[in-house]
Design a protein around this motif. Structure first.
Motif, PDB file in Angstrom:
ATOM      1  N   LEU A  74       0.862  -1.189   0.000  1.00 52.91           N
ATOM      2  CA  LEU A  74       0.000   0.000   0.000  1.00 52.91           C
ATOM      3  C   LEU A  74       0.891   1.228   0.000  1.00 52.91           C
ATOM      4  O   LEU A  74       1.997   1.196   0.549  1.00 52.91           O
ATOM      5  CB  LEU A  74      -0.874   0.046   1.265  1.00 52.91           C
ATOM      6  CG  LEU A  74      -1.811  -1.102   1.552  1.00 52.91           C
ATOM      7  CD1 LEU A  74      -2.315  -1.022   2.988  1.00 52.91           C
ATOM      8  CD2 LEU A  74      -2.980  -1.084   0.580  1.00 52.91           C
ATOM      9  N   TRP A  75       0.401   2.291  -0.583  1.00 52.72           N
ATOM     10  CA  TRP A  75       1.116   3.554  -0.446  1.00 52.72           C
ATOM     11  C   TRP A  75       0.152   4.714  -0.475  1.00 52.72           C
ATOM     12  O   TRP A  75      -0.906   4.668  -1.061  1.00 52.72           O
ATOM     13  CB  TRP A  75       2.227   3.730  -1.435  1.00 52.72           C
ATOM     14  CG  TRP A  75       1.920   3.609  -2.909  1.00 52.72           C
ATOM     15  CD1 TRP A  75       0.710   3.639  -3.537  1.00 52.72           C
ATOM     16  CD2 TRP A  75       2.895   3.423  -3.931  1.00 52.72           C
ATOM     17  NE1 TRP A  75       0.868   3.482  -4.876  1.00 52.72           N
ATOM     18  CE2 TRP A  75       2.203   3.357  -5.154  1.00 52.72           C
ATOM     19  CE3 TRP A  75       4.265   3.329  -3.948  1.00 52.72           C
ATOM     20  CZ2 TRP A  75       2.835   3.186  -6.366  1.00 52.72           C
ATOM     21  CZ3 TRP A  75       4.903   3.168  -5.160  1.00 52.72           C
ATOM     22  CH2 TRP A  75       4.198   3.091  -6.347  1.00 52.72           C
ATOM     23  N   HIS A  76       0.558   5.741   0.233  1.00 55.63           N
ATOM     24  CA  HIS A  76      -0.178   7.001   0.267  1.00 55.63           C
ATOM     25  C   HIS A  76       0.681   7.996  -0.493  1.00 55.63           C
ATOM     26  O   HIS A  76       1.772   8.342  -0.057  1.00 55.63           O
ATOM     27  CB  HIS A  76      -0.374   7.445   1.715  1.00 55.63           C
ATOM     28  CG  HIS A  76      -1.034   8.783   1.857  1.00 55.63           C
ATOM     29  ND1 HIS A  76      -1.236   9.353   3.075  1.00 55.63           N
ATOM     30  CD2 HIS A  76      -1.538   9.656   0.961  1.00 55.63           C
ATOM     31  CE1 HIS A  76      -1.829  10.526   2.928  1.00 55.63           C
ATOM     32  NE2 HIS A  76      -2.009  10.722   1.644  1.00 55.63           N
ATOM     33  N   LYS A  77       0.187   8.395  -1.652  1.00 57.87           N
ATOM     34  CA  LYS A  77       0.894   9.396  -2.462  1.00 57.87           C
ATOM     35  C   LYS A  77       0.138  10.713  -2.360  1.00 57.87           C
ATOM     36  O   LYS A  77      -1.097  10.727  -2.354  1.00 57.87           O
ATOM     37  CB  LYS A  77       0.956   8.956  -3.920  1.00 57.87           C
ATOM     38  CG  LYS A  77       1.899   7.813  -4.175  1.00 57.87           C
ATOM     39  CD  LYS A  77       1.992   7.569  -5.665  1.00 57.87           C
ATOM     40  CE  LYS A  77       3.084   6.602  -6.019  1.00 57.87           C
ATOM     41  NZ  LYS A  77       3.195   6.441  -7.481  1.00 57.87           N
ATOM     42  N   ASP A  78       0.900  11.812  -2.290  1.00 60.55           N
ATOM     43  CA  ASP A  78       0.240  13.107  -2.235  1.00 60.55           C
ATOM     44  C   ASP A  78      -0.180  13.516  -3.648  1.00 60.55           C
ATOM     45  O   ASP A  78       0.021  12.771  -4.616  1.00 60.55           O
ATOM     46  CB  ASP A  78       1.106  14.150  -1.532  1.00 60.55           C
ATOM     47  CG  ASP A  78       2.369  14.521  -2.293  1.00 60.55           C
ATOM     48  OD1 ASP A  78       2.486  14.194  -3.506  1.00 60.55           O
ATOM     49  OD2 ASP A  78       3.251  15.147  -1.684  1.00 60.55           O
TER      50      ASP A  78
END
Length: 186
Positions: A74-78
């Protein structure tokens, strides 16, 4: 002929009193042929623990962790496509962790297998310089109990309070207590 992923759908009713994050999240999850249901459910758990309160600074999304060595689970990208948070489940090696910490503002690992203490013993001294890394252990029996609830279509209520998770479905409730192994900079 290559085996195809099995699609699972999960509706999460999330009430995270620790972070003040609430809402319903609909997830479509691909269970890779080499992946276990236990690992899939750890990805669901990691999502619940890390989903941001709003999408003003981007969203938490599934990545191609098993299929692509350069991506996490999972990743949270801005909004400018920078990686804010890199999230993995399992036992990555120290080189992968160092690369992740160089690419992302924060990195979180959720280890869940019964072999986690052995893995961590070999890793602990290697990650002390990684200040943006947090490593969590989900007790193996709790991870296995959660995996037993895996179905192709899931309705889960997840409550988080005082560091404890309560995952409920029609069959009952499982209590999960993540244990911090390392929190860089803490």
């Amino acid at each position: 002929m290559a085996l195809k992923s099995t699609i699972h759908k999960a509706t999460l009713q999330l009430s995270d009193m620790d972070r003040h994050v609430y809402g319903e999240h609909n997830l479509t999850l691909a269970l890779h042929p080499s992946e276990t249901e236990e690992r899939l459910m750890m990805r669901v758990l990691a999502y619940a623990l890390n989903v941001p309160a709003d999408d003003l600074n981007g969203t938490l999304q599934s990545a191609r962790g098993l299929s692509d060595a350069d991506e996490p689970d999972l990743w949270h990208k801005d909004l400018s496509d920078q990686i804010v948070h890199w999230v993995e489940v399992g036992h990555p090696d120290d080189r992968r962790l160092a690369k992740a910490c160089a690419k992302a503002d924060r990195v979180s690992i959720y280890a869940y297998a019964s072999s986690t203490p052995v893995w961590w013993q070999g890793m602990a001294n290697k990650v002390t310089r990684l200040r943006n890394l947090a490593v969590w252990q989900i007790p193996a029996d709790q991870a296995q109990a959660l995996a037993a609830r895996c179905t192709r279509s899931m309705q889960l209520q997840i409550s988080i309070q005082d560091g404890l998770l309560y995952v409920s479905d029609a069959a009952g409730t499982i209590e999960i207590q993540p244990q911090a192994l390392w929190q860089g900079g803490a």
